[in-house]
Structure formats: structure tokens, C-alpha cells
Write an enzyme that holds these catalytic residues in place. Structure first.
Site, PDB file in Angstrom:
ATOM      1  N   CYS A  34       0.815  -1.225   0.000  1.00 29.13           N
ATOM      2  CA  CYS A  34       0.000   0.000   0.000  1.00 29.13           C
ATOM      3  C   CYS A  34       0.841   1.263   0.000  1.00 29.13           C
ATOM      4  CB  CYS A  34      -0.919   0.013   1.218  1.00 29.13           C
ATOM      5  SG  CYS A  34       0.018  -0.051   2.745  1.00 29.13           S
ATOM      6  N   ASP A  36       2.359   2.482   2.606  1.00 26.64           N
ATOM      7  CA  ASP A  36       2.373   3.114   3.922  1.00 26.64           C
ATOM      8  C   ASP A  36       3.727   2.921   4.605  1.00 26.64           C
ATOM      9  OD1 ASP A  36      -0.148   3.972   3.527  1.00 26.64           O
ATOM     10  OD2 ASP A  36      -1.115   2.421   4.723  1.00 26.64           O
ATOM     11  N   CYS A 104      -1.214  -5.223   6.922  1.00 23.70           N
ATOM     12  CA  CYS A 104      -0.917  -4.002   7.686  1.00 23.70           C
ATOM     13  C   CYS A 104      -0.191  -4.341   8.987  1.00 23.70           C
ATOM     14  CB  CYS A 104      -2.197  -3.255   8.016  1.00 23.70           C
ATOM     15  SG  CYS A 104      -3.284  -3.047   6.599  1.00 23.70           S
TER      16      CYS A 104
HETATM   17 FE1  FES Z   1      -1.266   0.298   4.361  1.00 23.16          FE
HETATM   18 FE2  FES Z   1      -2.798  -0.793   6.117  1.00 23.16          FE
HETATM   19  S1  FES Z   1      -3.387  -0.171   4.151  1.00 23.16           S
HETATM   20  S2  FES Z   1      -0.711  -0.397   6.298  1.00 23.16           S
END
Ligand code: FES
Length: 130
Positions: A34, A36, A104
Site C-alpha cells: 500500500c 504506507d 498491515c
Molecule cells: Fe497500508 Fe494498512 S493499508 S498499512
């Protein structure tokens, strides 16, 4: 998609958010799925016990909740004990995550491992320098 009460609690009231200015080790990782980002700071005493952990994340609610819970689980542990705590253990202690959010929970584990590796590198370098 349903989150457990424990996940919601840690998401709404995350524990140990922030940074440690004089951290013993810092780990930063990105989630390939993602994009992140997670950053974890650890403070380790002379007995290799983790006395403090803080995290910062540019991540979703599941990442926040699992990181918050992971910090609670590793404070007071030795670095060897902390390395045995897996993202599955963290997730289970929160009552589980929806399958699409399981990736995640890996962020906290990877960032913690990176922070411990950073601590070990710094300690090795310190010994070399006398
Ligand atoms: Fe990226 Fe959860 S969607 S860490």
C-alpha cells in the site's frame, strides 16, 4: 468488514505514539502493498531489555492498532524475546483483523526488527570504537 473492539480501541487511543530523541535503535519500513510507512524507536538498557518504544506511522487504522499493541507487548522484554513476537501474535491478541488488512500488521513487526538490527549495529560500532 468488521474490526474488533480491541482494534478500534487501539486505533482511537493508540499507545506509545511519538519518537525517542536518544533512541538506542530506529527502524523504518514501507509496506510494499500500500506504500504506507512505519517508523519505530526503541530504548534498550544495559541488560538488553527494551525499556521504551515509540512509533510513528503514515498508515491505516489497522497499522496504527497493531503497532500500538505491538509496542505494549515488547516493552519490558529483552531484544531476543521481542524478536519472537510475531505479527500473528499481535493480531490474535487484538481478536483478529479482516483478511484484507492482515498485511498491515506486518509493518510493526518489520519496523521493530529493523530497529533492533539498528541497535545491534550501533552497539557493535561502539565496541569497535572503544
Ligand atoms: Fe497500508 Fe494498512 S493499508 S498499512
Amino acid at each position: 468488514m468488521q474490526y474488533t473492539e480491541k482494534v478500534m480501541d487501539h486505533f482511537m487511543h493508540p499507545r506509545n505514539v511519538g519518537e525517542i530523541a536518544d533512541a538506542s535503535g530506529v527502524g523504518e519500513v514501507g509496506n510494499a502493498k500500500c506504500g504506507d510507512i512505519m517508523k519505530i524507536y526503541i530504548k534498550v538498557d544495559e541488560n538488553e531489555v527494551i525499556t521504551d518504544v515509540k512509533f510513528q506511522t503514515f498508515g491505516c487504522g489497522a497499522a496504527i492498532a497493531t503497532s500500538s499493541r505491538a509496542t505494549e507487548m515488547v516493552i519490558g522484554k529483552t531484544i531476543d524475546e521481542a524478536l519472537k513476537i510475531t505479527n500473528e501474535m499481535v493480531t490474535q491478541s487484538l481478536g483478529g483483523l479482516p483478511p484484507v488488512k492482515l498485511h498491515c500488521s506486518v509493518l510493526a513487526e518489520e519496523a521493530l526488527h529493523a530497529a533492533i538490527a539498528d541497535y545491534k549495529n550501533k552497539r557493535a560500532a561502539g565496541k569497535e570504537n572503544g
